[in-house]
Design an enzyme around this catalytic site. Structure first.
Site, PDB file in Angstrom:
ATOM      1  N   ASP A 101      34.885 -16.675 -26.820  1.00 32.70           N
ATOM      2  CA  ASP A 101      35.117 -18.109 -26.978  1.00 32.70           C
ATOM      3  C   ASP A 101      34.413 -18.860 -25.838  1.00 32.70           C
ATOM      4  OD1 ASP A 101      36.865 -20.206 -28.531  1.00 32.70           O
ATOM      5  OD2 ASP A 101      37.369 -20.545 -26.439  1.00 32.70           O
ATOM      6  N   TYR A 150      37.770 -31.070 -33.325  1.00 32.37           N
ATOM      7  CA  TYR A 150      38.560 -30.880 -32.094  1.00 32.37           C
ATOM      8  C   TYR A 150      37.742 -31.130 -30.830  1.00 32.37           C
ATOM      9  CZ  TYR A 150      36.580 -26.177 -31.293  1.00 32.37           C
ATOM     10  OH  TYR A 150      35.736 -25.119 -31.041  1.00 32.37           O
ATOM     11  N   TYR A 229      35.273 -28.965 -22.345  1.00 40.38           N
ATOM     12  CA  TYR A 229      34.711 -29.642 -23.514  1.00 40.38           C
ATOM     13  C   TYR A 229      34.074 -30.972 -23.121  1.00 40.38           C
ATOM     14  CZ  TYR A 229      37.350 -26.206 -26.196  1.00 40.38           C
ATOM     15  OH  TYR A 229      37.827 -25.023 -26.722  1.00 40.38           O
ATOM     16  N   HIS A 294      39.598 -15.338 -35.163  1.00 41.74           N
ATOM     17  CA  HIS A 294      38.926 -15.741 -33.930  1.00 41.74           C
ATOM     18  C   HIS A 294      39.328 -14.906 -32.720  1.00 41.74           C
ATOM     19  CE1 HIS A 294      36.853 -18.299 -31.105  1.00 41.74           C
ATOM     20  NE2 HIS A 294      37.975 -18.519 -30.436  1.00 41.74           N
TER      21      HIS A 294
END
Length: 315
Positions: A101, A150, A229, A294
């Site tokens: 990830d 997201y 992010y 995931h």
């Protein structure tokens, strides 16, 4: 698990929590979101049993590692800098690297910036996306997925307060146990709309696992992780000098076929039509695991353990 050692190490101006076990050549494990060093518990125990030293830090802003307050303190340079300083503090020259990830993204950056420190890489879930000089990443994602995507939502300062309004354990369960390969979408009124059905803990997870992760996120909140992010576009600006650069270390890539990251538009074509191999010339193998989501290293620990071990023993 009781044999895993824990300590805090000062690296790059922050206090980093590090878990480790074993003796021998080092395998550095880099976790993603919403995870912690703990995501690698199965791999650490297995790798240590095979004569390796497994090291898994909490990345900056996660778990028991310090969380600088500024969103701009979470660029790829900061995170990679933390890891290189960690290797330096431990007197380690070159290591095997495993990422998942966000940890996969950071691992790509680490191999891009400092290939001299990496013997080989096993990356899970997120392919290497070379820098596109013509469009910023968040603009592209907003164009493709809309404002509810997201990553677009996480750009909004204060979104961590939205997450804080809901039960942390239910929130993490909604991430960890999701079996739908669609891109994650979050409405503007997330907390008001958040009403997941009662979760059932799958066979590959335990209540103890969920309790541990929820306790850490309940304590630290989500601001640090969200700042990763918020640096997507800043990383794009800072990495202009690496436009066109390739990943020049041996790589094995593993992903589940119901992982949302594998089902994003163009990803399968990128892998299957040679684009991935072009950007990662020493990509030796791509493994797509059927019926796997995931959180692949926790859902299929035995298979992932073997994929890692089989690959790193070549180098």
């Amino acid at each position: 698990m009781e044999n895993i050692q824990h300590r805090n190490i000062n690296v790059n101006g922050i206090n980093m929590h590090v878990a480790e076990i074993g003796e021998g050549p080092v395998v550095l494990f880099v976790h993603g979101f919403p995870e912690l060093w703990y995501t690698w518990r199965h791999q650490m125990l297995f790798i240590a049993s095979k004569g390796y030293r497994a090291i898994a830090p909490d990345l900056r802003g996660f778990g028991d590692t310090e969380a600088p307050p500024s969103p701009t303190s979470y660029t790829a340079f900061h995170i990679v800098g933390d890891l290189v300083c960690l290797l330096d503090s431990l007197g380690l020259d070159k290591v095997y690297l495993v990422g998942h990830d966000w940890g996969a993204i950071i691992s790509w950056y680490l191999c891009l910036f400092r290939p001299d420190r990496i013997k080989a890489l096993v990356n899970l879930s997120v392919v290497y996306n070379p820098r596109n000089p013509s469009v910023k990443p968040v603009d592209y994602m907003r164009h493709v997925y809309g404002d509810d995507f997201y990553i677009c939502r996480f750009q909004e300062i204060g979104w961590e307060e939205e997450f804080a309004k809901v039960d942390t354990k239910k929130l993490l369960a909604s991430f960890y146990f999701k079996r739908i390969p669609n891109p994650p979408l979050l409405s503007k009124d997330f907390a008001k709309m958040f009403n997941p059905p009662p979760y059932t803990i799958p066979s590959w997870y335990t209540q103890e696992d969920l309790d541990y992760c929820a306790s850490k996120y309940r304590s630290t909140g989500f601001k640090g992780p969200f700042n990763y992010y918020r640096c997507f576009d800043l990383n794009w600006e800072l990495c202009a000098a690496w436009t066109g650069s390739k990943i020049m270390v041996p790589v094995k890539f593993v992903v589940g076929d119901i992982d949302a990251t594998y089902n994003f538009p163009t990803i399968k074509e990128y892998i299957n039509r040679g684009g991935f191999k072009e950007s990662v010339p020493y990509l030796e193998e791509v493994v797509v695991m059927e019926g796997v989501g995931h959180f692949i290293n926790q859902e299929k620990p035995i298979e992932i353990n073997n994929h890692i071990y089989d690959f790193i023993t070549k180098f």
